[in-house]
Structures are given as structure tokens and as C-alpha cells.
Design a protein around this motif. Structure first.
Motif, PDB file in Angstrom:
ATOM      1  N   LEU A  63       0.824  -1.194   0.000  1.00  0.00           N
ATOM      2  CA  LEU A  63       0.000   0.000   0.000  1.00  0.00           C
ATOM      3  C   LEU A  63       0.864   1.252   0.000  1.00  0.00           C
ATOM      4  O   LEU A  63       0.590   2.221  -0.689  1.00  0.00           O
ATOM      5  CB  LEU A  63      -0.881   0.018   1.261  1.00  0.00           C
ATOM      6  N   LEU A  64       1.922   1.227   0.783  1.00  0.00           N
ATOM      7  CA  LEU A  64       2.733   2.436   0.938  1.00  0.00           C
ATOM      8  C   LEU A  64       4.190   2.277   0.547  1.00  0.00           C
ATOM      9  O   LEU A  64       4.910   3.251   0.415  1.00  0.00           O
ATOM     10  CB  LEU A  64       2.673   2.909   2.405  1.00  0.00           C
ATOM     11  N   MET A  79      -9.967   4.303   1.986  1.00  0.00           N
ATOM     12  CA  MET A  79      -9.226   4.795   3.155  1.00  0.00           C
ATOM     13  C   MET A  79      -9.406   6.292   3.360  1.00  0.00           C
ATOM     14  O   MET A  79      -9.488   6.768   4.482  1.00  0.00           O
ATOM     15  CB  MET A  79      -7.744   4.453   3.010  1.00  0.00           C
ATOM     16  N   ALA A  90      -8.327   2.851   7.640  1.00  0.00           N
ATOM     17  CA  ALA A  90      -6.878   3.059   7.629  1.00  0.00           C
ATOM     18  C   ALA A  90      -6.294   2.752   9.006  1.00  0.00           C
ATOM     19  O   ALA A  90      -5.254   2.092   9.135  1.00  0.00           O
ATOM     20  CB  ALA A  90      -6.559   4.497   7.230  1.00  0.00           C
ATOM     21  N   GLU A  91      -6.985   3.210  10.037  1.00  0.00           N
ATOM     22  CA  GLU A  91      -6.473   2.980  11.392  1.00  0.00           C
ATOM     23  C   GLU A  91      -6.456   1.492  11.731  1.00  0.00           C
ATOM     24  O   GLU A  91      -5.523   0.986  12.351  1.00  0.00           O
ATOM     25  CB  GLU A  91      -7.319   3.740  12.418  1.00  0.00           C
ATOM     26  N   LEU A 132      -6.114  -0.949   9.637  1.00  0.00           N
ATOM     27  CA  LEU A 132      -5.006  -1.553   8.896  1.00  0.00           C
ATOM     28  C   LEU A 132      -3.669  -1.236   9.567  1.00  0.00           C
ATOM     29  O   LEU A 132      -2.780  -2.078   9.652  1.00  0.00           O
ATOM     30  CB  LEU A 132      -4.984  -1.015   7.464  1.00  0.00           C
ATOM     31  N   TRP A 133      -3.539  -0.028  10.029  1.00  0.00           N
ATOM     32  CA  TRP A 133      -2.313   0.375  10.718  1.00  0.00           C
ATOM     33  C   TRP A 133      -2.123  -0.477  11.972  1.00  0.00           C
ATOM     34  O   TRP A 133      -1.041  -0.985  12.265  1.00  0.00           O
ATOM     35  CB  TRP A 133      -2.393   1.862  11.051  1.00  0.00           C
TER      36      TRP A 133
END
Lengths: 210, 210
Positions: free
Chosen positions: B59-60, B88, B95-96, B98-99
DNA sequence: CGCAGCGTTGAACGTATTCAAAAGAGGTGG
DNA sequence: CCACCTCTTTTGAATACGTTCAACGCTGCG
């Protein structure tokens, strides 16, 4: 809004079981993250250079499941968690940057599992030296050719899953073959490419600028 | 909007160097994540159970620095990355979550570094069995007392940094002392508490419900 | 000066690896 | 249905790698 504090060497700045109230950022000095078995054996799972966040985990996961200890005397920036959460709501970019950082941490841990699980003594130590050299330079702590090794041989042993005696021998072995020069505590990388080859080190897992 | 696909056992669903176009979620079956040294030695760095995201990293972080391989035949849900990024932005909670997942992954990797670096053969294998048992149950794959071990002894060896020969001996040793019963491929946990003790296993690092 | 921690060295030991070989299980095609 | 192939498991024996133990020198600090 953040406060700056200092700590001496060999001091635990994150303790297992503790619930954090601050987000701590290492500003100067070096630190390491470690876990211990029921039998009391200690395994260092990562080293930290200036710029690293020391307890991103506590943002979302409650209490710490490990320790973070200073290697040298350090200065640390601390941001209250509540404050930090507010910033994250305001600026999604900050949250994304932190998340990215977490992903890189995970990538480094994976490389460590490989290092400790599958590489022989010499390669393992060389790899650890390469990573630290690379990250140190990346954090703007001076050139990679010559620098003072901040950690003791015992700590290198705890990080590589080897005994301190063997670290000593391997370091001398590397010095004898002309890859590094070790008039302790100064370490000089004489043959960086050779050290990378021995350590099977490719920096891509660190996800930094080449 | 997501598509469902299947893959057979021992198939790489994430390849080193590949740039992902989808976010893949394991829906059914088991998988493992592994890295290889220059010498070709392979180290499994994590096992995956249904519900796990297989390539959150992409993703990043651009391309994958490792492989993910199926252990059994699997079904996988795939969401296009662009689609996922849109979700997201719309829902910060996703998003949170997933984090948070990434942080747990990192925590598991730390435990693996400890496991591979500091525990002896028997303890190491017992710990791996405990973790897999726990996560398997947590993913709703049936009771922890008796189940089929999906991975070969060779894979357990690759995950623990030991040789396949030793896995065999250790498994028999555990069976002889009455902790597990192993009429392969069925594994039966006879004495769960004892297995946890031998493996020095405390599930807190998994950050799940107790 | 004396103590404590770190580095250094040698020798004995032990754990896990490697090598080799064979038996069992599962799948495929004749 | 059987023969054959491959992959996995199993076993024994020799080997190698890293550990452990013990002792000593060095350095910095109180």
C-alpha cells in the motif's frame, strides 16, 4: 507542543507492561529494543538511530510487550499521546507517514528473522554492521567509513543470537581479512563492498533513498 | 468491490520485486511469508490464517521485499489498490484498523526474532505450535485440541531456523513426553498448558482477545 | 587505589547439522 | 488395479559450528 528530556546509557525508556502517555522520538544517541524469555535470555530485536520513533506501537496497542533501552546517553523528544492523536485527526498525512514507518519497521524485523535464523556467524555479524552503518549514515550521523561503535560486543551478541565470545572472534576474523579495522572502540570500514558481500546485505528492505 | 480467486498449494501469491495492483486478503486456507539469502537458504518469517492481509506493505512501500506462498489450496479476496485508497480516504477508521494490523504484525515478527535467536530447539518448535494453534482458533478454524497440521516438517524447519531432521526428532520427543499426539497429519494437543510452558508462550504479543 | 565492566584468549563440551539411506503416502498414467 | 514416481517422514552416524567455562588484561571511574 513537545518536551525534550535526556537519559543516561543503559536506561530503559520503554518498559514491558507499561502504558505509554507520550510518543517518544529519539533525537540524539542510540538505543535498542529487546525482549526476554522466561529463562531470562535477552534478544535485541532492533537498533535505533536519531529520528526513530521509539513507541509507535503504544499509539494503538495498549501496553508495551518489550523494552527499549538506551545504548549511549540520549536526548528524547516526547509528545503527549492525546496531543498527538489530535494532530493525526487534523493531518491524515502525519498518520500515513507514521504508518509507513511502521511498515518499514516490520520489514526490518523480517530481515532480522532471516539474519538470525539462516546466516552463519560471520555473515550475521557483517549484516548487522552493514545495517547499522547504513542507518547511521542515513540519519546524518557522519560518513560510513569510520565511526565509533556505540554498542558493546555483548549487545552485538544479544542482537545476533550469538555468544559474546564469538562476536569477539568474528570481529577479529573480519579485521584479519582486511574488511574492517578495529582499534576499539573505533570501527573503520575498510572494504564496504566486501562487508556487504559477506553480510549478504542489500539495503532495499530499509526502504530508504538509494 | 472485490474479486475472489483461488490458488493451489505451494504457489507464490506475492513475489519479491513485484509491485502489487491489488490488496490481497486470505479468505480460506493457510499461507506463509518467506525471505531467501543469497546462498538460497529460505526463512519463513510468518504464517498466515484466514482473515490476514497478505500485502499491506505494498500500500505504501512500493515493491515487495519477500515472498508469500500458499501452504494449502486457498481462496483469496483481491481489492484493487486504487479502490482501496479511495476507501481509506473516505473512512479513516479503515486506515487505522489496517495500521493497527501492521503494528500487530511487527509485534509478531519481534517475537519470532526472540524465538529463533534465543530459544532452544524444543522450546522453539513448541512456541511455533502454540502460536499457530492460537491464531488458528482465533480465526475461527475449529478447536485448539485437535487439528490437521497443514505444513510439512520441512516448512516448520524453515520457520524455526532448524533442520527438518531435528523437527522430526523434536516432534517425536514432544509426543513421547505426552504433550502432543502426532499420528500425522493429525496433531492433537494433549497438554496445552505444558506445551505453552515448554514453548515459553504468552499470547499477549498477538494482541487479541484473551 | 581498588573496583567494575569490557575485551581477549584457550580448551572442552554440547547441540544441532549434514549426509545417507530407506520406508510410507499420495498421485498419475498405463 | 497396479506400477511408478515424487514428496514427506524417519532413522543412524559422523561432523561442525558455536557455546560454555575459566582466567587474565585493560580501561575508566569513584
Amino acid at each position: 507542543m513537545f518536551t525534550v528530556k535526556t537519559a543516561s546509557a543503559n536506561h530503559d525508556v520503554v518498559k514491558q507492561g507499561e502504558v505509554a502517555t507520550n510518543l517518544q522520538v529519539l533525537l540524539d544517541g542510540y538505543a535498542c529494543r529487546y525482549k526476554i524469555t522466561a529463562g531470562g535470555a535477552r534478544q535485541i530485536v532492533s537498533f535505533h538511530v536519531p529520528g526513530d520513533i521509539l513507541d509507535a506501537q503504544q499509539l494503538l496497542l495498549g501496553c508495551a510487550d518489550h523494552f527499549v533501552q538506551t545504548i549511549t546517553s540520549v536526548t528524547i523528544g516526547a509528545v503527549p499521546l492525546a496531543e498527538f492523536r489530535r494532530i493525526m485527526k487534523l493531518r491524515p498525512n502525519v498518520a500515513e507517514a507514521l504508518w509507513r514507518d511502521t511498515l518499514i519497521d516490520a520489514s526490518i524485523y523480517r530481515e532480522w528473522v532471516l539474519n538470525v535464523g539462516k546466516r552463519d556467524m560471520t555473515s550475521r555479524i557483517a549484516h548487522m554492521l552493514c545495517e547499522f552503518t547504513f542507518r547511521r549514515e542515513n540519519a546524518g550521523r557522519g560518513p560510513p567509513e569510520q565511526w565509533e561503535l556505540p554498542m558493546t560486543q555483548h549487545k552485538i551478541a544479544d542482537a545476533t543470537g550469538l555468544s559474546a565470545v564469538h562476536i569477539n572472534r568474528a570481529l577479529h576474523e573480519l579485521a584479519r581479512s582486511g574488511v574492517i579495522a578495529s582499534d576499539r572502540p573505533e570501527v573503520e570500514i575498510i572494504d564496504w563492498l566486501q562487508l556487504r558481500r559477506i553480510g549478504d546485505f542489500g539495503p532495499s528492505y530499509l526502504h530508504r533513498a538509494p
